[in-house]
Design a protein around this motif. Structure first.
Motif, PDB file in Angstrom:
ATOM      1  N   CYS A  38      26.587  42.233  45.211  1.00 42.61           N
ATOM      2  CA  CYS A  38      27.801  41.418  45.159  1.00 42.61           C
ATOM      3  C   CYS A  38      27.574  40.387  44.107  1.00 42.61           C
ATOM      4  O   CYS A  38      26.719  39.425  44.579  1.00 42.61           O
ATOM      5  CB  CYS A  38      28.252  40.833  46.295  1.00 42.61           C
ATOM      6  SG  CYS A  38      29.037  42.129  47.584  1.00 42.61           S
ATOM      7  N   TRP A  68      34.049  39.195  43.908  1.00 37.53           N
ATOM      8  CA  TRP A  68      33.818  38.828  45.348  1.00 37.53           C
ATOM      9  C   TRP A  68      34.549  39.439  46.358  1.00 37.53           C
ATOM     10  O   TRP A  68      34.391  39.739  47.536  1.00 37.53           O
ATOM     11  CB  TRP A  68      33.810  37.264  45.380  1.00 37.53           C
ATOM     12  CG  TRP A  68      35.073  36.746  45.271  1.00 37.53           C
ATOM     13  CD1 TRP A  68      35.594  35.988  44.213  1.00 37.53           C
ATOM     14  CD2 TRP A  68      36.194  36.516  46.114  1.00 37.53           C
ATOM     15  NE1 TRP A  68      36.991  35.680  44.051  1.00 37.53           N
ATOM     16  CE2 TRP A  68      37.079  35.737  45.480  1.00 37.53           C
ATOM     17  CE3 TRP A  68      36.645  36.796  47.260  1.00 37.53           C
ATOM     18  CZ2 TRP A  68      38.555  35.495  46.131  1.00 37.53           C
ATOM     19  CZ3 TRP A  68      37.854  36.390  48.143  1.00 37.53           C
ATOM     20  CH2 TRP A  68      38.761  35.905  47.241  1.00 37.53           C
ATOM     21  N   CYS A  71      33.462  42.215  48.650  1.00 33.89           N
ATOM     22  CA  CYS A  71      32.554  41.986  49.644  1.00 33.89           C
ATOM     23  C   CYS A  71      33.637  41.475  51.028  1.00 33.89           C
ATOM     24  O   CYS A  71      33.029  41.400  52.103  1.00 33.89           O
ATOM     25  CB  CYS A  71      31.740  40.590  49.530  1.00 33.89           C
ATOM     26  SG  CYS A  71      30.816  40.857  47.982  1.00 33.89           S
TER      27      CYS A  71
END
Ligand SMILES: CC(C)=CCC/C(C)=C/COP(=O)(O)OP(=O)(O)O
Ligand SMILES: O=C(O)c1ccc(O)cc1
Ligand SMILES: [Mg+2]
Length: 359
Positions: A38, A68, A71
């Motif tokens: 990530c 992001w 994630c």
């Protein structure tokens, strides 16, 4: 055997950069160690993150996850991407016209009503998310043909059109609940916004000037913001302010549209980037000049003090910098320049605040 899908370029190892800039998780499956990377970065997929180097170990598969949002829990990811939460620039571009207008509508010598600004700031990501969702719904067949957009949730099939429409309705309803807290909120203004965001995506099929329609859509906050504070519109200020926002939108969205020029031609999508072609810089210089001139008129009619003009000069320099340095043949640079428009919006807003206080 080493199977890997690399982050560009993977031929050099740079473990320190990897450990400093990224989070990673590992899993072991069928003999391979899989590392999900990530990239904790705010850049776009065509931005700086593509230039990061990571180390790849033998027997390791690296799956690139550059945003992001990748994630977030899996079920949420496509919806977060539909609302484009990882690219907040659209929320700023919708927020600033409202903020300028509400600040200009404040009484002489006063700051704007911060509660009104805060309420709109909360509604903004939802309104913008709704605009992007309906945009991706209507554009889903075009988006499949464009490199930059082909992996969008509705183009790729991760979200069905029906699910997309439900998500659109959800965001509109939630933002309606928030906008009820705005003084002088009116259903007519909300309906106007709804109409504009639902019709804007159709324009690129009909005209080389979809940006001219986007100018009405995204600067809706100028009318709404003034009405929120004053309960009516005052043409001597609102009209030049609207013209400024309108020219600014044509300016930045022409730069934005330069990202997809080649794919747009193949897909039959029209834009000012294609219309202006080799003369793009001349055209956007014209829109930037009209934008700044019109801001000066709005500021003069609102009797703003000298700080406004100092900030307006800085904002003009920001536009000049964009024009001077934009590499219109580089999608990454067009995106960078487009995103930099948040600084233009912030300079104008600061100028209005200080121009009011020192008027
Ligand atoms: C009121 C607001 C915030 C409107 C923004 C609408 C929007 C997503 C414009 C870009 O659409 P596009 O179809 O021209 O470009 P993209 O390829 O990014 O979908
Ligand atoms: O919301 C967006 O992502 C957006 C807004 C304005 C543009 O001109 C382009 C994209
Ligand atoms: Mg679109």
């Amino acid at each position: 055997m080493l199977r890997h899908r690399p982050i560009l370029p993977t031929s050099f190892a740079n473990p320190s950069l990897f450990s400093r800039k990224t989070n990673s998780s590992t899993s072991h499956d069928s003999g391979y160690r899989t590392r999900v990377v990530c990239m904790s970065t705010t850049t776009s997929p065509v931005g700086k993150s593509d230039r990061k180097l990571i180390s790849v170990q033998p027997n390791e598969e690296v799956v690139k996850v550059s945003e992001w949002v990748d994630c977030l829990p899996e079920g949420l990811q496509p919806y977060a991407k539909l609302a484009r939460v990882e690219k907040p620039i659209g929320s700023w571009l919708l927020m600033f016209p409202f903020a300028w207008s509400a600040a200009l509508a404040a009484s002489t010598g006063s700051l704007p009503d911060f509660k009104t600004l805060a309420v709109f700031a909360c509604a903004c990501p939802l309104l913008r998310g709704a605009a992007c969702t309906i945009n991706d719904f209507l554009d889903r067949d075009f988006d499949k043909m464009v490199e930059r957009t082909k992996m969008r949730p509705m183009a790729s099939g991760a979200v069905t059109p029906f699910q997309g429409l439900c998500f659109f309705a959800f965001q509109m309803l939630l933002s309606h609940g928030i906008l009820l807290q705005i003084p002088n909120n009116s259903l007519m203004y909300e309906a106007l916004f709804l109409f504009l965001i639902c019709t804007y995506p159709l324009m690129k099929r009909m005209t080389y000037w979809p940006q001219a329609y986007l100018g009405f859509t995204i600067n809706w906050g100028i009318l709404y913001g003034w009405h929120a504070i004053k309960g009516s519109l005052q043409p001597s200020i609102v009209l030049p302010l609207f013209l400024s926002g309108y020219c600014w939108t044509i300016f930045y969205d022409t730069i934005y549209a330069n990202q997809d020029k080649e794919d747009d031609v193949k897909a039959g999508i029209k834009s000012t980037a294609l219309k202006f072609g080799e003369s793009t810089k001349e055209w956007i210089t014209g829109f930037a000049t009209a934008c700044i001139g019109s801001f000066a008129l709005a500021g003069y009619n609102a009797a703003l003090g000298w700080p406004f003009y100092a900030f307006l000069a800085a904002a003009a320099a920001q536009l000049a910098w964009q024009i001077g340095t934009a590499d219109l043949s580089s999608p990454a640079d067009c995106n960078r320049k487009f995103v930099s428009n948040k600084w233009f919006g912030a300079l104008i807003f600061s100028g209005i605040l200080l121009g009011k206080v020192f008027s």
